[in-house]
Design a protein around this motif. Structure first.
Motif, short mmCIF file in Angstrom:
data_model
loop_
_atom_site.label_atom_id
_atom_site.label_comp_id
_atom_site.label_asym_id
_atom_site.label_seq_id
_atom_site.Cartn_x
_atom_site.Cartn_y
_atom_site.Cartn_z
N GLY A 83 -7.05 -1.94 -2.72
CA GLY A 83 -5.60 -1.88 -2.64
C GLY A 83 -5.01 -3.27 -2.49
N ALA A 120 -4.43 2.42 9.65
CA ALA A 120 -5.72 2.58 8.96
C ALA A 120 -6.86 2.11 9.85
CB ALA A 120 -5.71 1.80 7.65
N TYR A 130 -2.73 6.93 2.44
CA TYR A 130 -3.23 5.81 3.25
C TYR A 130 -3.03 6.01 4.75
CZ TYR A 130 1.52 4.18 4.26
OH TYR A 130 2.81 4.07 4.73
N ASN A 131 -2.04 6.81 5.13
CA ASN A 131 -1.71 6.98 6.56
C ASN A 131 -2.27 8.28 7.14
OD1 ASN A 131 -0.04 8.64 5.10
ND2 ASN A 131 1.87 7.93 6.02
N GLY A 133 -10.44 -1.77 1.47
CA GLY A 133 -11.10 -0.82 2.34
C GLY A 133 -12.19 -1.46 3.17
N TYR A 143 -5.70 3.61 -0.93
CA TYR A 143 -4.90 2.43 -0.61
C TYR A 143 -4.39 1.76 -1.89
CZ TYR A 143 -7.09 2.96 3.97
OH TYR A 143 -7.52 3.45 5.18
N SER A 166 0.01 4.08 -2.83
CA SER A 166 -0.82 5.20 -2.38
C SER A 166 -0.19 6.53 -2.77
CB SER A 166 -1.00 5.13 -0.86
OG SER A 166 -1.71 6.25 -0.38
N LEU A 217 -1.83 -2.83 8.11
CA LEU A 217 -2.14 -1.39 8.15
C LEU A 217 -2.83 -1.02 9.46
CD1 LEU A 217 -3.49 -1.06 4.49
CD2 LEU A 217 -1.30 -0.21 5.33
N VAL A 240 0.83 -1.21 0.00
CA VAL A 240 0.00 0.00 0.00
C VAL A 240 0.87 1.25 0.00
CG1 VAL A 240 -1.65 1.35 1.35
CG2 VAL A 240 -2.02 -1.09 1.01
#
Length: 271
Positions: A219, A229, A199-200, A248, A177, A158, A226, A154
């Motif tokens: 993603g 996330a 993503y972060n 997601g 992602y 991303s 993650l 990811v």
């Protein structure tokens, strides 16, 4: 040029190379789609993977400007039974061979992709490599066995910075992602005002934008890799509507106490 497709269990297939003339390794997967090869190859969910197409002819309608799901695809390779040397379609701009060459992605043709798929279904997803047939097999196989697949897929795909896709309707935050362009296309078609974030991104950074909804995109990789996330989702749920696709949706499930695990093999197609 003769090339080998070598599997982690020692099985190998000999075929003809096309596309980029480079050696690669990655996780080998299959898709049973009869069409949509451009969308599949440019889908960032296939980051680091060698894609096997079970349909016997791939590339017959070429590659066009409208069907990209990303600008810079990050799949590792393409395996086909036969690729069309000439493409015939009114939207065609490149042949599959030309496209893969430009994107530095190797392909191998002449492979019994249905036999390969049965092996993947029987033994599960495994590592594989595409190499020159002139290389020493034992050396190429040893390199494949020693290869370590990345777990930061990811982060590789991303966006690194936020960017807008302005509209006049609902204010939607899209967490990238490894998003597909078609997601943005469909939201824009509904006049949504989009802000695409890395993503972060934290929960507070999202809430500061006062969104009407948050889209968690598709993603690659394992959602359990993650944790930031999951923390973010827990920080925004109940305060703003959330909807997710693919990775997601898995992240949303983990954030609410559900569990995920990797299947023996993925059965990929189009819907």
């Amino acid at each position: 040029m003769k090339r080998w497709l070598i599997l982690e269990d020692g099985t190998y297939f000999e075929g003809e190379g096309f596309g980029a003339n480079i050696n690669v390794y990655g996780e080998i997967v299959f898709t049973t789609s009869m069409t949509g090869y451009q969308e599949t190859i440019t889908d960032q969910s296939f980051n680091g993977q060698i894609i096997t197409f079970t349909y016997p002819m791939v590339g017959n309608y070429g590659v066009n400007r409208d069907d990209y799901e990303s600008i810079a695809p990050t799949c590792k390779g393409v395996v086909v039974k036969e690729h069309a040397r000439r493409a015939s379609n009114w939207r065609n701009q490149l042949t599959l061979n030309e496209f893969l060459t430009r994107k530095n992605i190797p392909g191998i043709a002449g492979i019994d992709t249905r036999a390969l798929t049965r092996k993947i279904r029987q033994h599960g997803t495994m590592k594989a490599s595409i190499v020159d047939a002139g290389d020493t097999f034992d050396h190429a196989f040893d390199q494949l066995k020693a290869a370590v697949l990345p777990t930061n897929q990811v982060a590789q795909v991303s966006t690194s910075k936020p960017y807008p896709s302005p509209g006049t309707g609902k204010n939607i935050v899209v967490i990238d992602y490894g998003l597909k362009h078609s997601i943005l296309r469909e939201l824009s078609r509904r006049n949504c005002n989009l802000t695409i974030l890395p993503y972060n991104t934290t929960a507070q950074e999202i809430l500061d934008l006062a969104p009407d909804g948050v889209m968690l995109t598709n993603g690659p990789g394992d959602p359990k890799s993650l944790p930031e996330a999951i923390t973010m989702i827990q920080g925004i749920q109940g305060k703003v509507p959330i909807f997710g696709i693919c990775l997601g949706h898995q992240l949303f499930a983990l954030a609410n106490g559900a569990d995920t695990y990797k299947m023996k093999f993925g059965h990929r197609g189009l819907n």
